[in-house]
Motif scaffolding. Structure first.
Motif, PDB file in Angstrom:
ATOM      1  N   ILE A 283      52.605 -30.268  16.642  1.00 39.07           N
ATOM      2  CA  ILE A 283      53.025 -30.106  18.028  1.00 39.07           C
ATOM      3  C   ILE A 283      53.462 -31.481  18.527  1.00 39.07           C
ATOM      4  N   ALA A 284      54.209 -31.514  19.616  1.00 42.91           N
ATOM      5  CA  ALA A 284      54.575 -32.789  20.223  1.00 42.91           C
ATOM      6  C   ALA A 284      54.220 -32.711  21.689  1.00 42.91           C
ATOM      7  N   MET A 285      54.058 -33.877  22.308  1.00 44.03           N
ATOM      8  CA  MET A 285      53.604 -33.856  23.691  1.00 44.03           C
ATOM      9  C   MET A 285      54.298 -34.952  24.493  1.00 44.03           C
ATOM     10  N   VAL A 286      54.635 -34.608  25.729  1.00 44.81           N
ATOM     11  CA  VAL A 286      55.199 -35.589  26.657  1.00 44.81           C
ATOM     12  C   VAL A 286      54.152 -35.831  27.734  1.00 44.81           C
ATOM     13  N   PHE A 287      53.818 -37.113  27.934  1.00 43.00           N
ATOM     14  CA  PHE A 287      52.745 -37.433  28.868  1.00 43.00           C
ATOM     15  C   PHE A 287      53.292 -37.790  30.246  1.00 43.00           C
ATOM     16  N   GLN A 288      52.428 -37.628  31.224  1.00 45.07           N
ATOM     17  CA  GLN A 288      52.819 -37.915  32.604  1.00 45.07           C
ATOM     18  C   GLN A 288      53.305 -39.358  32.765  1.00 45.07           C
ATOM     19  N   ASN A 289      52.552 -40.302  32.166  1.00 41.19           N
ATOM     20  CA  ASN A 289      52.970 -41.704  32.308  1.00 41.19           C
ATOM     21  C   ASN A 289      53.796 -42.145  31.101  1.00 41.19           C
ATOM     22  N   TYR A 290      54.335 -41.204  30.380  1.00 41.95           N
ATOM     23  CA  TYR A 290      55.227 -41.398  29.225  1.00 41.95           C
ATOM     24  C   TYR A 290      54.529 -41.939  27.989  1.00 41.95           C
ATOM     25  N   ALA A 291      53.580 -42.894  28.178  1.00 43.92           N
ATOM     26  CA  ALA A 291      52.833 -43.451  27.037  1.00 43.92           C
ATOM     27  C   ALA A 291      53.751 -43.937  25.930  1.00 43.92           C
ATOM     28  N   LEU A 292      54.819 -44.612  26.328  1.00 42.77           N
ATOM     29  CA  LEU A 292      55.689 -45.207  25.305  1.00 42.77           C
ATOM     30  C   LEU A 292      55.024 -46.463  24.776  1.00 42.77           C
ATOM     31  N   TYR A 293      55.249 -46.773  23.499  1.00 42.47           N
ATOM     32  CA  TYR A 293      54.654 -47.981  22.926  1.00 42.47           C
ATOM     33  C   TYR A 293      55.449 -49.193  23.433  1.00 42.47           C
ATOM     34  N   PRO A 294      54.822 -50.064  24.200  1.00 37.74           N
ATOM     35  CA  PRO A 294      55.586 -51.118  24.889  1.00 37.74           C
ATOM     36  C   PRO A 294      56.191 -52.148  23.943  1.00 37.74           C
ATOM     37  N   HIS A 295      55.602 -52.295  22.757  1.00 37.36           N
ATOM     38  CA  HIS A 295      56.085 -53.344  21.857  1.00 37.36           C
ATOM     39  C   HIS A 295      57.163 -52.838  20.919  1.00 37.36           C
ATOM     40  N   MET A 296      57.501 -51.556  21.013  1.00 35.28           N
ATOM     41  CA  MET A 296      58.531 -51.020  20.122  1.00 35.28           C
ATOM     42  C   MET A 296      59.789 -50.707  20.923  1.00 35.28           C
ATOM     43  N   THR A 297      60.932 -50.781  20.251  1.00 34.68           N
ATOM     44  CA  THR A 297      62.172 -50.403  20.921  1.00 34.68           C
ATOM     45  C   THR A 297      62.204 -48.883  21.064  1.00 34.68           C
ATOM     46  N   VAL A 298      63.186 -48.400  21.826  1.00 35.55           N
ATOM     47  CA  VAL A 298      63.347 -46.956  21.998  1.00 35.55           C
ATOM     48  C   VAL A 298      63.483 -46.290  20.628  1.00 35.55           C
ATOM     49  N   TYR A 299      64.291 -46.897  19.775  1.00 35.19           N
ATOM     50  CA  TYR A 299      64.497 -46.335  18.446  1.00 35.19           C
ATOM     51  C   TYR A 299      63.171 -46.247  17.692  1.00 35.19           C
ATOM     52  N   GLN A 300      62.408 -47.353  17.715  1.00 31.27           N
ATOM     53  CA  GLN A 300      61.137 -47.373  16.980  1.00 31.27           C
ATOM     54  C   GLN A 300      60.136 -46.389  17.565  1.00 31.27           C
ATOM     55  N   ASN A 301      60.151 -46.266  18.905  1.00 27.11           N
ATOM     56  CA  ASN A 301      59.292 -45.291  19.542  1.00 27.11           C
ATOM     57  C   ASN A 301      59.565 -43.893  19.019  1.00 27.11           C
ATOM     58  N   MET A 302      60.865 -43.573  18.948  1.00 29.03           N
ATOM     59  CA  MET A 302      61.234 -42.226  18.526  1.00 29.03           C
ATOM     60  C   MET A 302      61.013 -42.035  17.032  1.00 29.03           C
ATOM     61  N   ALA A 303      61.147 -43.124  16.273  1.00 27.30           N
ATOM     62  CA  ALA A 303      61.050 -43.008  14.818  1.00 27.30           C
ATOM     63  C   ALA A 303      59.605 -43.003  14.330  1.00 27.30           C
ATOM     64  N   TYR A 304      58.661 -43.388  15.220  1.00 26.05           N
ATOM     65  CA  TYR A 304      57.300 -43.651  14.744  1.00 26.05           C
ATOM     66  C   TYR A 304      56.664 -42.461  14.032  1.00 26.05           C
ATOM     67  N   SER A 305      56.792 -41.276  14.623  1.00 21.94           N
ATOM     68  CA  SER A 305      56.132 -40.123  14.004  1.00 21.94           C
ATOM     69  C   SER A 305      56.771 -39.798  12.654  1.00 21.94           C
ATOM     70  N   LEU A 306      58.095 -39.986  12.564  1.00 22.64           N
ATOM     71  CA  LEU A 306      58.771 -39.705  11.286  1.00 22.64           C
ATOM     72  C   LEU A 306      58.365 -40.730  10.244  1.00 22.64           C
ATOM     73  N   LYS A 307      58.207 -41.972  10.705  1.00 24.18           N
ATOM     74  CA  LYS A 307      57.803 -43.034   9.781  1.00 24.18           C
ATOM     75  C   LYS A 307      56.426 -42.724   9.189  1.00 24.18           C
TER      76      LYS A 307
END
Lengths: 387, 290, 313
Positions: free
Chosen positions: A101-125
């Motif tokens: 499953i995947a989840m979108v959080f209220q405060n987004y919970a993006l990883y601040p030290h990763m770029t947008v690309y790395q954020n999106m790629a993390y689960s695939l990696k």
């Protein structure tokens, strides 16, 4: 792309510190939640079959258990009792990473030290996808969400709306069985929120998956959901399509919670005359519509004192009927909201704005309504007598 | 009215001016005091022994490189060996201390478990117990098991550093929303990987500051190493410096002594010159919040 | 069903076991390198156990013998440990009084919007610098500068201020002053920065409203700044005291471990060090440690209470 089934789910937060439990348990307000020997019951008797590709919205005031339910589906919270199935598979004890499953959080919970690309790629990696596959999937998702230009930026360089898109992108990039969203729009300002709501509707057409969406905002619930689940104090109040919830709210709470301005409530009498149900309210008497007659008859409802609910848009100015006095008049553009006092109670009605100065304040008016728009609720149980 | 006002404002202005001058003077004196000893050290380390034995002078001695050469190659003190030893101990304990403190803080911050509160209270309670209290038993055990002169014995205790733990815990509370961890879980990351790949990078500023502080305190540590390191080739810098004190000064090259001192403090001073801003920031953020 | 084998079923989705895995290294290290030695220290304090030359005496159980010996007068008629504790406190007070007064003044000056001091960053960087200098090296430097044949003496004689070299290390007042000076230099910058953070944490509008109410700067300091700074000030004071009790490096190196003159600059930890490094007198050293533990324990409890209170907010 799968069915999610919840059977009699229950969540109890053990009370850890006896003297502190009144205020706070894991950040959830305990409000009117039931407190048993085991602890605070956040959710109980929750059963729901979610069809493949269905868009389900859990809606309710804060502390109603909607987020807790979503987090149990995600595997972030333990399920105290009950069963959770995804595609027929028993999932209670499966770690979130194995639930697909995947989840979108209220405060987004993006990883601040990763770029947008790395954020999106993390689960695939983590899934050890090949570099080409990662690249293809990230770009595909970025394309859908129109964030291709920001792929090399860090989250803090993005606006709220862009972060929101990245958070959704991170969730859809691996084509999850179910996409869970926890108040995803509540950190945005009103304008962006409307825009993103439309985006989510479009997104749904492009990615075919099951959505479970949590919000406290009834507009989001009404516009997005195939079916909505209204919750309060850990209990489900009603599961139905938005239209059904609006037209036939199951109880007083749902009636008041869905729809703005809020439904008006009157003390009234339900009467049987010549085998037909009538409501008598403030000197007016209205025969209920045929459809309602049948439903009430089917339930063998007896004559009784009831709470009558009529939505503001269904209360009409008339020559005679319920007498009231206008105290406030708000021009909303295409319509006008009139606040009236009826027998010491506040009532709101919506009338077309006629263009004139419309100096209603202080004037005495009479109200009527159609028998198809009257909702009668039991005084004792607060349930809609139609059910 | 206007005249009275302007004379009053002139008076206030003059008052403020005097206050400012006094404030700058006050700061200036203190800054000078701090710099005085450092400048003297530099100056003295440029003088030959005979210059130092002779009359006092503020002139640059011109023997700086000669002293450096002599000090560096002094076989009896062996300062290069000491600096290597000190560096090994300081660097390893800095790494170990920060990593495990962050790990412990994370474990207590993120998870709900039965003894969470008790464990946190316990660590807070042991925070202030001075290291010397365990010294007796520590030394005794070290001698009993033949572990004296083992550098790792000075490094491994760094795994349990309550003060660093407390700093990391506070930092985590301010920077790490639990949703970030949950997002990583849903992304499929294992708990250990979440810490290493998501949390640790987010904690980088705190880790950097604490690494500097642990490096410095380990580099400067004298008490325990002096009791544990008895072999000359295992000595750390502070031990070597302290040993200079018992030398016979009538025969000793004082220029070399000043140079030893300079070498002992130089690495830390160089780091400080580059990172003073973040170090000063780190002084307060950990100990007390406003 | 083939699908199901791929999915790992676990007992629960509870993560509590990870908490234990993550905190285990800390506790293993703590138990091995701190707790066990601490208990052993306490155990030792009840035994006679030392080297007499090359001969090992003990360990023999002596009950409170070590404590009795420590707390009874020696040949000179004084109780050594009390004398050393007195020395330690005297040395701490001599350094801490100017340290806190000056740090307080500096913190107020630096944070004053009216004075608007320029170049604060550099000034702070310089006054904090001594805190990072190796205490033993700093002490050695002071010794080399102030020794009988050192540059300071040379300068004082050459400029006619004194007639002949003055041996700073043989006079109680001058030795103690030098130690206090060193401690002051090493710590006032640190205290300044901590107090500054405290002052900046006070709601700025309080200062403004006090000024509008007609307070002058001195009244603002005593009526607003000082009371609101009290929690941090007392925290800093107690931690400084705990650090002061552990004073070792500076007097040890400056006096070459002898506490000259006449043991008037010997601290408690120097006494502990003497027991440990020479005769390996674990019994007596253990007893010193336990007494030290009790004193700092009381002080730590106070600090802990303050921290815990602050932590709750």
């Amino acid at each position: 792309m799968s069915e999610v089934k919840l059977v009699n789910i229950k969540k109890v937060y053990p009370v850890i510190e006896r003297n502190k439990n009144k205020k706070n348990v894991n950040g959830h307000r305990t409000g009117n939640l039931q407190i048993t020997d085991e602890g605070v019951v956040a959710v109980q008797e929750f059963s729901l079959d979610i069809a493949d590709k269905e868009f389900i919205v859990l809606v309710g005031p804060s502390g109603c258990g909607k987020s807790t339910t979503l987090r149990m589906v995600a595997g972030l919270e333990e399920i105290t009792s009950g069963e959770l199935y995804i595609d027929g598979e028993y999932m209670n004890d499966v770690a979130p990473k194995d639930r697909d499953i995947a989840m979108v959080f209220q405060n987004y919970a993006l990883y601040p030290h990763m770029t947008v690309y790395q954020n999106m790629a993390y689960s695939l990696k983590i899934q050890k996808a090949s570099r080409e596959e990662i690249d293809r999937k990230v770009r595909e998702a970025a394309e859908i969400l129109d964030i291709t230009d920001y792929l090399d930026r860090k989250p803090k360089e993005l606006s709220g709306g862009q972060r929101q898109r990245v958070a959704i992108g991170r969730a859809i990039v691996r084509h999850p069985k179910a996409l869970l969203m926890d108040e995803p729009l509540s950190n945005l300002d009103a304008k962006l929120r409307n825009q993103m709501r439309a985006e989510i509707i479009k997104l749904r057409e492009r990615i075919n998956t099951t959505f479970i969406y949590v919000t406290h905002d009834q507009t989001e619930a009404m516009t997005l959901g195939d079916r909505i689940v209204v919750m309060k104090d850990g209990y489900i109040q009603q599961i139905a399509t938005p239209q059904e919830v609006f037209d036939h709210p199951s109880n007083l709470f749902v009636a008041g919670f869905i729809g703005t301005p809020q439904m008006n409530f009157f003390d009234a009498e339900l009467k049987l005359r010549d085998g037909d149900y009538w409501v008598d309210v403030e000197g007016a008497s209205v025969r209920l519509a045929d459809e309602k007659q049948e439903r009430l008859k089917a339930n063998h409802v007896e004559e009784q004192a009831v709470t009558l609910g009529v939505r503001p848009e269904h209360l009409l100015l008339a020559d005679k009927g319920i007498a009231g006095k206008v105290t406030v008049s708000e021009l909303m553009g295409s319509s006008r909201h009139l606040h009236l006092t009826v027998h010491g109670k506040d009532v709101i009605i919506i009338v077309p704005s006629t263009g004139g100065s419309g100096n209603y304040i202080g004037s005495e008016v009479a109200l009527s309504f159609d028998g198809s728009n009257a909702h009668v609720f039991s005084k004792a149980t607060e349930k809609n007598l139609e059910y | 009215m206007t005249i009275a006002n302007s004379s009053r404002s002139r008076k206030a202005k003059a008052q403020l001016f005097i206050l400012r001058v006094l404030a700058y003077l006050f700061i200036g004196i203190l800054v000078a005091m701090c710099l005085f000893f450092f400048v003297m050290l530099l100056l003295m380390s440029s003088k030959s022994n005979s210059q130092l034995q002779g009359a006092f002078s503020l002139k640059w001695g011109g023997h700086f490189l000669e002293n450096l050469h002599n000090a560096w190659n002094d076989a009896s003190t062996n300062i290069p060996r000491g600096m290597v030893n000190s560096f090994i101990v300081a660097m390893s304990s800095a790494l170990i201390t920060t990593y495990f403190s962050a790990l412990t803080a994370y474990g207590i911050h993120v998870y709900e478990f039965r003894f969470k509160r008790a464990i946190f209270t316990f660590i807070m309670a042991i925070m202030m117990i001075p290291a010397q209290v365990s010294a007796v038993g520590f030394i005794q055990l070290a001698y009993k098991f033949g572990l004296t002169n083992k550098l790792w014995l000075l490094i491994l205790p760094g795994m349990a550093a309550p003060v660093v733990f407390f700093y990391m815990k506070q930092y985590l509370e301010s920077v790490l929303p639990l949703e970030m961890v949950e997002a990583a879980r849903i992304d499929g990351s294992s708990e250990f990987r979440i810490f290493n790949e998501v949390v640790l990078p987010i904690m980088k500023p705190a880790v950097a500051v604490q690494m500097i502080f642990s490096f410095v305190s380990s580099w400067n540590n004298y008490f325990m190493p002096s009791l544990l390191l008895t072999k000359p080739e295992k000595r750390t810098v502070p031990i070597m410096i302290a040993m200079l004190r018992s030398a016979d000064y009538s025969k000793f090259d004082m220029g070399k002594v000043f140079m030893f001192i300079l070498l002992a403090i130089l690495p830390v001073m160089l780091v400080y010159a580059v990172l003073s801003k973040s170090i000063i920031k780190g002084v307060t953020s950990g100990s007390v919040k406003g | 069903m083939a699908e199901s084998r791929r999915i790992k079923h676990r007992k629960t989705v509870s993560y509590a076991k990870w908490a234990y895995i993550f905190i285990i290294p800390f506790f293993v290290s703590y138990i091995l390198f701190t707790l066990v030695p601490q208990l052993l220290t306490i155990y030792n304090s009840f035994f006679e156990n030392y080297m007499n030359g090359l001969q090992q005496i003990g360990p023999n159980f002596v009950g409170l013998g070590n404590y009795k010996a420590l707390l009874s007068p020696g040949q000179s008629g004084t109780i050594d440990i009390l004398k050393y504790f007195g020395n330690t406190m005297a040395l701490w007070i001599l350094g801490a009084v100017p340290q806190f007064l000056i740090a307080l003044m500096l913190a107020v000056i630096f944070t004053s919007a009216r004075l608007n001091i320029k170049g604060q960053g550099l000034a702070k960087a310089i006054i904090y610098m001594p805190n990072l200098i190796m205490a033993s090296a700093f002490s050695m430097l002071i010794f080399a500068l102030f020794s009988k044949v050192g540059p300071i003496n040379k300068y004082l004689v050459a400029s006619g201020i004194i007639e002949q070299s003055f041996d700073f290390l043989t006079v109680k007042v001058s030795v103690r002053s030098l130690i206090a000076l060193l401690n002051f230099l090493m710590w006032f910058g640190n205290t300044t920065i901590v107090l500054m953070a405290g002052i900046m944490g006070i709601d700025q509008s309080l200062f403004e409203s006090a000024e509008i109410d007609g307070s002058n700067s001195i009244q603002v300091f005593f009526d607003i700044t000082l009371p609101l700074l009290m929690p941090i000030l007392s925290y800093a004071l107690i931690t400084s005291l705990i650090g002061g009790i552990q004073m070792f490096d500076v007097p040890q190196v400056l006096t070459n471990g002898r506490g000259t003159p006449n043991l008037t600059s010997t601290t408690v930890i120097m006494m502990l060090n003497n027991f440990l490094s020479g005769s390996k007198n674990y019994g007596r050293a253990g007893a010193v440690s336990v007494l030290l533990f009790i004193i700092t324990g009381i002080l730590s409890t106070i600090v802990y209470r303050m921290l815990a209170k602050q932590y709750k907010d």
